[in-house]
Enzyme design. Sequence first.
Site, PDB file in Angstrom:
ATOM      1  CD  GLU A  58      48.052  32.753  37.225  1.00  0.00           C
ATOM      2  OE1 GLU A  58      46.858  32.577  37.558  1.00  0.00           O
ATOM      3  OE2 GLU A  58      48.407  33.684  36.500  1.00  0.00           O
ATOM      4  CE1 TYR A 141      43.381  31.268  34.847  1.00  0.00           C
ATOM      5  CE2 TYR A 141      44.323  30.766  37.001  1.00  0.00           C
ATOM      6  CZ  TYR A 141      44.140  31.640  35.943  1.00  0.00           C
ATOM      7  OH  TYR A 141      44.752  32.863  35.969  1.00  0.00           O
ATOM      8  CG  ASP A 159      40.942  35.321  34.851  1.00  0.00           C
ATOM      9  OD1 ASP A 159      40.474  35.637  33.727  1.00  0.00           O
ATOM     10  OD2 ASP A 159      41.475  36.140  35.616  1.00  0.00           O
TER      11      ASP A 159
END
Length: 313
Positions: A58, A141, A159
Amino acid sequence: MTAPTKPPHPTPAAADTPSGPPLGENLHSPVIDWFEENARDLPWRRPEAGAWGVMVSEFMLQQTPVSRVLPVYEQWLERWPRPADLAKEAPGEAVRAWGRLGYPRRALRLHGAAVAITERHGGDVPADHAQLLALPGIGEYTAAAVASFAYGQRHPVLDTNVRRVFARAVTGVRYPPNATTAAERKLARALLPEEEPTAARWAAASMELGALVCTAKSESCHRCPIAAQCAWRLAGKPEHDGPPRRGQTYAGTDRQVRGRLLAVLREAHGPVPQAALDRVWHEPVQRARALDGLVSDGLVEPMAGGLYRLPLT
């Protein structure tokens, strides 16, 4: 697959039609079924990746395509298979290993997160969303993505790809706003399936749909599992009429200069003299500004005698 139940936060549109299906119900199954058949076999999706592998991916995938991330990711996990392995290294080693992925402050943030995980959580990436969010360098996020993809929890994961899918399929516009809005977050919560495993699968599936089919420049509606329900397609695919889309430039920018300066430091086995850095860019004012920015960001440490190195602390 168990059909998702009614989301707990219906939007006004769903509330206006109580006899109709809850928002998202007609989207979940086709998108998840498509994902089961078409998902890419990526290393961070495999069970052996674990939560640390998911977290590393990520960090690396932010503003960077999968093709560039894959080789760096594999080398990173081979060298540092657990957060404690990275935490033992100097932060400059994380910057060195980051290579040419770009936005190298991500390497420092990932190193900081590894140190905190080691010190606060015994070396295991926490499963609790609030604890993830409390780690340095972890925003909403990333916390939601790790909790969802690594631990199968129910969180909206927004995203760029997911935001674009939701903008087109539900809102009926070509592109989402330049920055994530409260309305988008509310919509994402309303679209979440109720059951945790289904919600986690939905998060991954909607992201993959945006990456492979509902792309920014060349959407492939003929391959889309929800094309028949897509509000943007049904409206005739109206052109974007919001603020201009932000383009990413690189050539000639301070980002390019910073990249060249860091490349010299990454390849060096010791401190680098100012003269070696001066050779990588012809314009002295921009070069000095870029170097000052690297020092300010903690990516470069100045030393006595006009020497520079990657950070040791």
